[in-house]
Design a protein around this motif. Sequence first.
Motif, PDB file in Angstrom:
ATOM      1  N   MET A 224       0.769  -1.411  -0.233  1.00 52.90           N
ATOM      2  CA  MET A 224      -0.412   0.042   0.048  1.00 52.90           C
ATOM      3  C   MET A 224       0.912   1.470  -0.011  1.00 52.90           C
ATOM      4  N   GLY A 225       2.113   0.963  -0.228  1.00 53.34           N
ATOM      5  CA  GLY A 225       3.587   2.416  -0.398  1.00 53.34           C
ATOM      6  C   GLY A 225       3.126   3.331  -1.313  1.00 53.34           C
ATOM      7  N   ASN A 226       3.925   3.963  -1.230  1.00 52.99           N
ATOM      8  CA  ASN A 226       3.946   4.902  -2.846  1.00 52.99           C
ATOM      9  C   ASN A 226       2.808   5.426  -3.139  1.00 52.99           C
ATOM     10  N   ARG A 227       1.772   5.490  -2.541  1.00 50.89           N
ATOM     11  CA  ARG A 227       0.335   6.306  -2.376  1.00 50.89           C
ATOM     12  C   ARG A 227       0.154   7.643  -1.897  1.00 50.89           C
ATOM     13  N   MET A 228      -0.350   8.503  -2.078  1.00 43.39           N
ATOM     14  CA  MET A 228      -0.248   9.579  -1.513  1.00 43.39           C
ATOM     15  C   MET A 228      -1.435   9.424  -0.672  1.00 43.39           C
ATOM     16  N   MET A 229      -1.149  10.174   0.933  1.00 36.94           N
ATOM     17  CA  MET A 229      -2.448  10.424   1.897  1.00 36.94           C
ATOM     18  C   MET A 229      -2.987  11.587   1.985  1.00 36.94           C
ATOM     19  N   PRO A 230      -3.980  11.642   1.752  1.00 43.82           N
ATOM     20  CA  PRO A 230      -4.089  12.973   2.602  1.00 43.82           C
ATOM     21  C   PRO A 230      -4.223  13.272   4.213  1.00 43.82           C
ATOM     22  N   GLY A 231      -4.290  12.518   4.538  1.00 45.05           N
ATOM     23  CA  GLY A 231      -4.219  12.803   5.993  1.00 45.05           C
ATOM     24  C   GLY A 231      -3.893  11.955   6.809  1.00 45.05           C
ATOM     25  N   TRP A 232      -3.612  11.302   8.047  1.00 49.43           N
ATOM     26  CA  TRP A 232      -3.382  10.114   8.394  1.00 49.43           C
ATOM     27  C   TRP A 232      -4.335  10.304   9.991  1.00 49.43           C
ATOM     28  N   ASN A 233      -4.635   9.882  10.308  1.00 53.16           N
ATOM     29  CA  ASN A 233      -5.428   8.963  11.338  1.00 53.16           C
ATOM     30  C   ASN A 233      -5.523   8.220  12.700  1.00 53.16           C
ATOM     31  N   GLY A 234      -4.023   7.511  12.500  1.00 48.35           N
ATOM     32  CA  GLY A 234      -3.516   6.230  12.728  1.00 48.35           C
ATOM     33  C   GLY A 234      -4.177   5.278  12.636  1.00 48.35           C
TER      34      GLY A 234
END
Length: 203
Positions: free
Chosen positions: A178-188
Motif C-alpha cells: 500500500m506504499g507509494n500513494r498520496m495520503m490526504p491525512g493520517w488518522n492512526g
Amino acid sequence: MSDITRREALGLMAAVPIAHAIELAPPVVDRAIRAAERAQADAEATGTAFTPTFFTAHEWRTVRMLVDYVIPRDERSGSATDAGVPEFMDFIMRDKPDNQTWMRGGLAWMDAQCRDAHGKAWVDCTPAQRTALLDAIAWPKKAKPEMSHGVAFFNRFRDMTSSGFWSSKLGIEDLRYMGNRMMPGWNGCPDEALKKLGVSYNE
C-alpha cells in the motif's frame, strides 16, 4: 546445449562455488524488471513473442515452465511468466553475466538427470517426473548428497524467480503493498490492525 551430459553440466556448475548466493542490487533488479515489462508490452502490441538474447530456444522453454513451478498462477494472482520473470532473467543474464554459468549449467544438469532416468529432457517429461526431480532438490536438508549441485542451482533459480516476481507490478499487487500513494491525512493505525498486532495507543 540440450544434449549436454551430466559430466559436462557438473563441470559448468563446479565453476561456481556451491555456497554462492545471488546478490542483485536494487538498481539491477529495477533495470531488469522495467526491461521485462517493456518487452512484454512490445510483444503484446506487435503480436510477436519475445526473443531471448541469452537463453537458447530449449532453455527458454525450460525456464518458462520452471518459473511457474516456483510461482504458479492461483486464485490470488498470475504466475511468474505472467509477471515477466523469464524476460527478467534473460535481461539479468545480459546485465550480470557472472550468473550465466550456474544458470546454463543448472538447466543442463536437470536435463541430464531426466535423460538418465526417463530418456528425455526435463521439460519433455511428464508432470510427475518433473515434480519428482524438483522434490529431490527443493528441500536442502532432505536432499541426498549427490544432489548437492542441483540443490544449489534450484536455490539460486528460486531466489531469482522471487526477485523478479515480487518486483513486478503483478507481484507488488500480490503483496497488497500500500506504499507509494498520496495520503490526504493520517488518522492512526486502523483498529483492526492494532488488534491483530496486540497493541494499542494507550500502552
